[in-house]
Design an enzyme around this catalytic site. Structure first.
Site, PDB file in Angstrom:
ATOM      1  N   GLU A 143      -8.523  -2.341  15.296  1.00 43.13           N
ATOM      2  CA  GLU A 143      -7.329  -2.428  14.448  1.00 43.13           C
ATOM      3  C   GLU A 143      -6.177  -2.903  15.321  1.00 43.13           C
ATOM      4  O   GLU A 143      -6.435  -3.504  16.365  1.00 43.13           O
ATOM      5  CB  GLU A 143      -7.067  -1.095  13.737  1.00 43.13           C
ATOM      6  N   GLY A 171      -4.624   3.006   7.546  1.00 40.61           N
ATOM      7  CA  GLY A 171      -4.793   1.562   7.596  1.00 40.61           C
ATOM      8  C   GLY A 171      -6.244   1.156   7.566  1.00 40.61           C
ATOM      9  O   GLY A 171      -7.130   1.941   7.222  1.00 40.61           O
ATOM     10  N   ARG A 205      -0.863   7.260  10.515  1.00 38.20           N
ATOM     11  CA  ARG A 205      -1.188   5.893  10.109  1.00 38.20           C
ATOM     12  C   ARG A 205      -2.372   5.918   9.156  1.00 38.20           C
ATOM     13  O   ARG A 205      -3.389   6.571   9.419  1.00 38.20           O
ATOM     14  CB  ARG A 205      -1.505   5.036  11.337  1.00 38.20           C
ATOM     15  N   ARG A 252       0.840  -1.200   0.000  1.00 36.92           N
ATOM     16  CA  ARG A 252       0.000   0.000   0.000  1.00 36.92           C
ATOM     17  C   ARG A 252       0.875   1.250   0.000  1.00 36.92           C
ATOM     18  O   ARG A 252       0.517   2.270  -0.593  1.00 36.92           O
ATOM     19  CB  ARG A 252      -0.950   0.018   1.193  1.00 36.92           C
ATOM     20  N   ARG A 260      13.994  -5.880   4.711  1.00 41.36           N
ATOM     21  CA  ARG A 260      12.934  -6.809   5.098  1.00 41.36           C
ATOM     22  C   ARG A 260      11.654  -6.623   4.286  1.00 41.36           C
ATOM     23  O   ARG A 260      10.560  -6.976   4.720  1.00 41.36           O
ATOM     24  CB  ARG A 260      12.628  -6.700   6.600  1.00 41.36           C
ATOM     25  N   ASP A 262     -13.964  -4.229   6.871  1.00 42.30           N
ATOM     26  CA  ASP A 262     -14.941  -5.287   7.122  1.00 42.30           C
ATOM     27  C   ASP A 262     -15.756  -4.906   8.351  1.00 42.30           C
ATOM     28  O   ASP A 262     -15.345  -4.043   9.133  1.00 42.30           O
ATOM     29  CB  ASP A 262     -14.246  -6.633   7.340  1.00 42.30           C
TER      30      ASP A 262
END
Length: 233
Positions: free
Chosen positions: A178, A89, A87, A24, A43, A203
């Protein structure tokens, strides 16, 4: 450089967007930023810096959960002197009026993680958003005609947790669940920085309605635009 970020000094902006998913982060950089430069791929945690409406902005993945975001936020602040951390998300909604694809601004973040109790010797520290960033994000969303929800979210320590009483959280007004905001807010307050979590409802935990994995990775543009507008105001 830091342990988990290979950027050189000056390559990361003072303001950074932090999606959990590094793909994203790539989508945000390619879709919304200009003059993009890749500054990290250690990573697989991709990080980019570019400009949005002429202002320098960075974006980088954090991974999932409080331990992962804590690593990156600590290093971004301590090694790169990042000032503003936003953030972007997803969350699972638990209120009837919080619909899938709605944008939620987390005013505060409750949690079942023991990280703050360990830090504060049993005290229940209350992690909250930076008000100036929150107001900028809210105003930007209203200007764009969005119906924003603002309130408390719950940062879960476990994704799969049958013992968590989600209905009780809903009864106490929590908007959704979250996994990172509580850590982000705590660390920002520790270091005197500004932080905000802007979340899209991917969702609904009680109705079962959900979005696809691809949609979570490559859409939710309303949330991203609100975050970017807050970043440059």
């Amino acid at each position: 450089m830091s342990v988990h970020i290979e950027a050189k000094q000056g390559e990361i902006a003072e303001t950074i967007l932090l999606p959990g998913d590094p793909l994203r982060a790539k989508y945000i950089a390619e879709t919304f930023l200009e003059d993009v430069v890749l500054f990290n791929q250690v990573r697989g945690m991709l990080g980019f810096t570019g400009t949005y409406k002429g202002e320098k902005v960075s974006v980088m993945g954090t991974g999932m959960g409080i331990p992962s975001i804590s690593i990156y936020v600590n290093e971004l602040i301590q090694s790169y002197d990042v000032k503003n951390l936003i953030r972007v998300g997803t969350m699972g909604g638990i209120q009837a009026d919080v619909k899938v694809r709605d944008v939620v601004i987390a005013q505060a973040a409750s949690t079942d993680s023991q990280i703050n109790r360990n830090t504060f010797a049993g005290v229940d520290f209350a992690p909250v958003a930076d008000f100036s960033l929150l107001k900028k994000a809210y105003d930007a969303g209203i200007e764009k005609g969005l119906s924003l929800k603002v309130g408390n979210v719950f940062s879960a320590d476990r994704f799969y947790n049958d013992q968590l009483d989600k209905q009780q959280l809903a009864d106490y007004g929590v908007l959704g669940i979250e996994m990172e905001a509580a850590a982000l807010y705590t660390l920002a307050q520790k270091y005197g920085r500004r932080a905000l979590a802007i979340l899209t409802v991917s969702d609904h935990i009680f109705t079962g309605e959900e979005t696809s994995a691809e949609e979570r990775q490559t859409t939710f543009n309303d949330m991203i635009v609100v975050a970017l507008e807050a970043a440059i105001k």
